[in-house]
Design a protein around this motif. Structure first.
Motif, short mmCIF file in Angstrom:
data_model
loop_
_atom_site.label_atom_id
_atom_site.label_comp_id
_atom_site.label_asym_id
_atom_site.label_seq_id
_atom_site.Cartn_x
_atom_site.Cartn_y
_atom_site.Cartn_z
N ILE A 366 0.86 -1.18 0.00
CA ILE A 366 0.00 0.00 0.00
C ILE A 366 0.89 1.23 0.00
O ILE A 366 1.82 1.34 0.81
CB ILE A 366 -0.94 0.03 1.23
N VAL A 367 0.62 2.15 -0.91
CA VAL A 367 1.40 3.38 -1.00
C VAL A 367 0.89 4.37 0.04
O VAL A 367 -0.30 4.65 0.12
CB VAL A 367 1.28 4.00 -2.41
N GLY A 368 1.82 4.89 0.85
CA GLY A 368 1.46 5.87 1.86
C GLY A 368 1.65 7.28 1.34
O GLY A 368 1.36 7.59 0.18
N ALA A 369 2.19 8.13 2.18
CA ALA A 369 2.34 9.54 1.83
C ALA A 369 3.44 9.74 0.79
O ALA A 369 4.45 9.02 0.77
CB ALA A 369 2.66 10.35 3.08
N LEU A 370 3.23 10.70 -0.10
CA LEU A 370 4.24 11.10 -1.05
C LEU A 370 5.11 12.19 -0.43
O LEU A 370 4.60 13.12 0.20
CB LEU A 370 3.61 11.63 -2.35
N SER A 380 17.55 19.48 -7.47
CA SER A 380 17.16 19.87 -6.12
C SER A 380 15.79 19.26 -5.82
O SER A 380 15.04 18.92 -6.74
CB SER A 380 17.11 21.39 -5.97
N TYR A 381 15.47 19.11 -4.53
CA TYR A 381 14.18 18.56 -4.13
C TYR A 381 13.14 19.66 -4.00
O TYR A 381 13.38 20.70 -3.36
CB TYR A 381 14.32 17.80 -2.80
N ALA A 382 11.98 19.42 -4.59
CA ALA A 382 10.86 20.36 -4.52
C ALA A 382 9.82 19.82 -3.55
O ALA A 382 9.91 18.69 -3.07
CB ALA A 382 10.25 20.56 -5.91
N ALA A 383 8.79 20.63 -3.27
CA ALA A 383 7.74 20.24 -2.33
C ALA A 383 7.02 18.99 -2.80
O ALA A 383 6.98 18.67 -3.99
CB ALA A 383 6.75 21.39 -2.17
N ALA A 384 6.42 18.27 -1.83
CA ALA A 384 5.72 17.02 -2.13
C ALA A 384 4.56 17.27 -3.09
O ALA A 384 3.76 18.18 -2.87
CB ALA A 384 5.21 16.39 -0.84
N PRO A 385 4.45 16.49 -4.15
CA PRO A 385 3.35 16.65 -5.10
C PRO A 385 2.11 15.88 -4.64
O PRO A 385 2.18 15.06 -3.72
CB PRO A 385 3.92 16.03 -6.38
N GLU A 386 0.99 16.16 -5.25
CA GLU A 386 -0.23 15.40 -4.96
C GLU A 386 -0.18 14.02 -5.58
O GLU A 386 -0.84 13.09 -5.12
CB GLU A 386 -1.46 16.16 -5.47
N LYS A 387 0.60 13.88 -6.66
CA LYS A 387 0.73 12.60 -7.34
C LYS A 387 2.06 12.57 -8.07
O LYS A 387 2.68 13.62 -8.31
CB LYS A 387 -0.42 12.39 -8.32
N LEU A 388 2.51 11.38 -8.42
CA LEU A 388 3.71 11.23 -9.23
C LEU A 388 3.29 10.95 -10.67
O LEU A 388 2.54 10.01 -10.94
CB LEU A 388 4.59 10.09 -8.71
N GLU A 389 3.78 11.78 -11.58
CA GLU A 389 3.49 11.61 -13.00
C GLU A 389 4.61 10.82 -13.66
O GLU A 389 5.68 10.60 -13.07
CB GLU A 389 3.36 12.98 -13.67
N ILE A 390 4.39 10.41 -14.90
CA ILE A 390 5.40 9.66 -15.64
C ILE A 390 6.71 10.45 -15.69
O ILE A 390 6.71 11.67 -15.87
CB ILE A 390 4.89 9.34 -17.07
N LEU A 438 20.09 10.11 -2.93
CA LEU A 438 20.56 11.48 -3.15
C LEU A 438 20.33 12.34 -1.91
O LEU A 438 19.87 13.47 -1.97
CB LEU A 438 19.83 12.12 -4.35
N ALA A 439 20.68 11.77 -0.75
CA ALA A 439 20.41 12.46 0.51
C ALA A 439 21.09 13.82 0.59
O ALA A 439 20.62 14.72 1.30
CB ALA A 439 20.85 11.58 1.68
N ALA A 440 22.19 13.98 -0.12
CA ALA A 440 22.92 15.23 -0.03
C ALA A 440 22.37 16.32 -0.95
O ALA A 440 22.83 17.47 -0.89
CB ALA A 440 24.40 15.00 -0.38
N VAL A 441 21.39 15.99 -1.80
CA VAL A 441 20.84 16.97 -2.72
C VAL A 441 20.04 18.01 -1.94
O VAL A 441 19.19 17.66 -1.12
CB VAL A 441 19.94 16.28 -3.77
N PRO A 442 20.27 19.30 -2.17
CA PRO A 442 19.57 20.33 -1.39
C PRO A 442 18.11 20.48 -1.79
O PRO A 442 17.71 20.06 -2.88
CB PRO A 442 20.36 21.60 -1.74
N ALA A 443 17.33 21.10 -0.93
CA ALA A 443 15.94 21.41 -1.25
C ALA A 443 15.91 22.64 -2.13
O ALA A 443 16.80 23.50 -2.08
CB ALA A 443 15.16 21.66 0.03
N ALA A 444 14.88 22.72 -2.97
CA ALA A 444 14.75 23.87 -3.86
C ALA A 444 14.49 25.14 -3.05
O ALA A 444 13.81 25.12 -2.04
CB ALA A 444 13.61 23.65 -4.85
N GLY A 445 15.02 26.22 -3.55
CA GLY A 445 14.77 27.50 -2.89
C GLY A 445 15.72 27.78 -1.77
O GLY A 445 15.61 28.77 -1.08
#
Length: 445
Positions: A366-370, A380-390, A438-445
């Motif tokens: 079962i897929v939990g939170a994105l 860079s990492y962006a905010a959590a999306p509502e869904k993952l697209e292709i 990619l734990a070392a990748v910074p968050a966007a912004g």
């Protein structure tokens, strides 16, 4: 008669190619095949005729590899194509992956088993957004070695300063993604005319490094899984009921009429007779009594070798179980924090009920939170999306029905990787990586 199996042969390198559209990737692959004499004479003649018809003075070697009609019509590669060729030194399996951004998922597929990746850039354009995107994907998949092929150097008149600028920018990128400098090789090439592909170019006297083929022939092939702790998913249990069945099931076992053998491919590390192991997820501990192939017993078996392991104790280890080093045991868990590369047209939503294939075991999930989504263009990492697209890459939490023995993908690629499968169709929906490579990748912004 008891003996030792001979497993010596020419070494094998699995590598992938990646790059932006029109960077000359198909021409480079065609040049490798052409210069290593890995294509038939009639294929070469057909390419030469087609090139003359197109008004070209030199053969269009991309025609050797762009086999799909849609690719030829569009002038782009849209699928992963596997090429097999060799030299007296080494054999190669090449995954030729697409360059267009909409086929990033195919790059994930082709690079997932690669020990090296060749990333192309056009010398006129240098490092572009697709270069960064592909470098991020290759880092995410923990491809251990990377080659930057700066292509079309003939079109910049072999400008050493321009090539040095591209190398400097690319090195900064790879360092930010966790590649060490000794894992990255930069080679200036012209796939069209053959500069520094298989033969050293007289136009780059200032370049003292290897040709691309020399590097492919000499680079070490032992990936990170070779030095990782021992892991072997059980593919098949061999347990004949009498002597006749014993000899027919595995002739190498000779007169051993009462035995239980566990067949599978060593996913990582090395196993030897006498090693203490644990069978997961049950957790039973025992000792390896023998390691065998069809040719006889082995003193040791390393990653990538398919073997039959005999254990000192009569333990139930069915298909799907994992035999692992007792000194370094993976975590057995029902809750997995993972990174997904979403491959399907239908988006992924929280709460989806799917199948998860890990090693030789398949279970419900079962897929939990994105979580956050990786912006591969800015790395860079962006905010959590509502869904993952292709083509999206994002963090996700999963709950599996049956506890699984997992490693972080950053540590052991095989037991740290899994697939998500659509239950009704059996189609693969996502490639999953345990943890955050990619734990070392910074968050966007």
């Amino acid at each position: 008669m008891t003996g030792t199996a001979d497993t010596t042969s020419r070494s094998l390198l699995r590598f992938a190619t990646a790059g932006s559209v029109d960077d000359g990737k198909s021409t480079l692959v065609g040049r490798l095949l052409y210069d290593t004499k890995s294509v038939l004479a009639d294929q070469i003649e057909a390419v030469e005729r087609a090139s003359v018809d197109k008004g070209m003075s030199t053969p269009d070697l991309s025609l050797l590899v762009d086999g799909l009609r849609a690719e030829r019509e569009q002038g782009i590669t849209i699928d992963v194509a596997y090429r097999y060729f060799g030299t007296p030194t080494r054999e190669f399996v090449l995954a030729d992956t697409p360059g267009h951004v909409q086929y990033t998922r195919n790059t994930v597929t082709g690079a997932s088993t690669a020990e090296l990746a060749v990333l192309l850039v056009d010398a006129r354009n240098g490092v572009v957004s697709q270069t960064r995107r592909h470098a991020a994907v290759l880092s995410l998949l923990r491809v251990p070695r990377l080659v930057l092929a700066i292509n079309k150097i003939d079109l910049i008149e072999y400008d050493q300063a321009k090539i040095a600028d591209i190398e400097r920018e690319f090195t900064e990128l790879t360092r930010s993604l966790g590649f060490t400098d000794d894992a990255v090789q930069v080679i200036p090439v012209s796939a069209l005319v053959g500069d520094n592909v298989a033969f050293r170019s007289g136009n780059t006297s200032w370049y003292t490094g290897p040709t691309l083929l020399e590097h492919l022939e000499s680079v070490p092939v032992d990936g990170p899984d070779a030095d990782a702790p021992f892991r072997m998913p059980v593919q098949y249990v061999i347990r004949p009921r009498n002597g006749a069945e014993s000899r027919s099931a595995d002739a190498s076992l000779g007169d051993l009429h009462d035995y239980r053998g566990y067949a599978g491919q060593v996913a990582s590390g090395t196993v030897r007779p006498g090693d203490e192991v644990v069978v997961l997820p049950e957790g039973h501990r025992t000792t390896v009594s023998e390691v065998r192939t069809a040719d006889g017993p082995l003193a040791a078996a390393g990653a990538g070798l398919s073997v039959t392991v005999l254990l000192a104790d009569d333990i139930d280890a069915p298909r799907g179980a994992l035999i692992a080093a007792a000194s370094d045991v993976p975590e057995v868990t029902s809750e997995i924090d993972a990174t997904l590369c979403w491959l399907a047209e239908k988006p992924l939503l929280p709460g989806a009920r799917l199948l998860l294939k890990h090693g030789t075991r398949t279970t419900q999930v079962i897929v939990g939170a994105l979580g956050s989504r990786l912006d591969t263009e800015t790395v860079s990492y962006a905010a959590a999306p509502e869904k993952l697209e292709i083509n999206d890459i994002g963090r996700v939490s999963l709950r599996v029905a049956d506890p699984l023995p997992v490693d972080s993908y950053a540590r052991v690629r095989t037991t740290g990787g899994f697939l998500l499968i659509d239950p009704p169709t059996g189609n693969t929906l996502a490639a999953g990586l345990v943890g955050d490579p990619l734990a070392a990748v910074p968050a966007a912004g």
